[in-house]
Design a protein around this motif. Structure first.
Motif: not given
Length: 114
Positions: A87, A91, A94-98, A100-101
């Motif tokens: 994860y 992350l 790609d920090t788009h789903n920070t 959620e991650t």
């Protein structure tokens, strides 16, 4: 000595204090992880541990303090650590789903903290 304040703002002091608390929390977590993994600790390379350390720092900044105190890093398995490292690597790219991650990583640790 004059009574003037140094060229350091209250904001700078606050940010540094935050960083120090974060670093201490991460170091305590890493030590607990190392103790919990025992011989499995040696399976992880420096870069992997750096990714894990970074992720735990991000999680510390994200979690409520009371929730953070309930996380037990010593109970994580080597597989849990590998998942968290995955994860972290994802992350960092790609920090788009920070959020959620970070929630997923928190869930992995909480599942072992029961």
């Amino acid at each position: 000595m004059n009574g003037n304040r140094p060229d350091v703002s209250d904001e700078d002091i606050g940010m540094r204090a935050f960083q120090i608390r974060k670093e201490k929390a991460v170091e305590r977590s890493m030590e607990r992880l190392r103790q919990g993994l025992k011989s499995s600790w040696s399976f992880f390379e420096g870069k992997e541990l750096d990714d894990f350390r970074w992720m735990i720092g991000e999680l510390w900044a994200f979690e409520k303090r009371a929730d953070w105190e309930d996380l037990h890093f010593s109970k994580l398995s080597a597989e849990d650590v590998r998942a968290i490292i995955g994860y972290a690597q994802k992350l960092r790219g790609d920090t788009h789903n920070t959020v959620e991650t970070l929630e997923l990583v928190g869930d992995i640790i909480r599942a072992r903290s029961i």
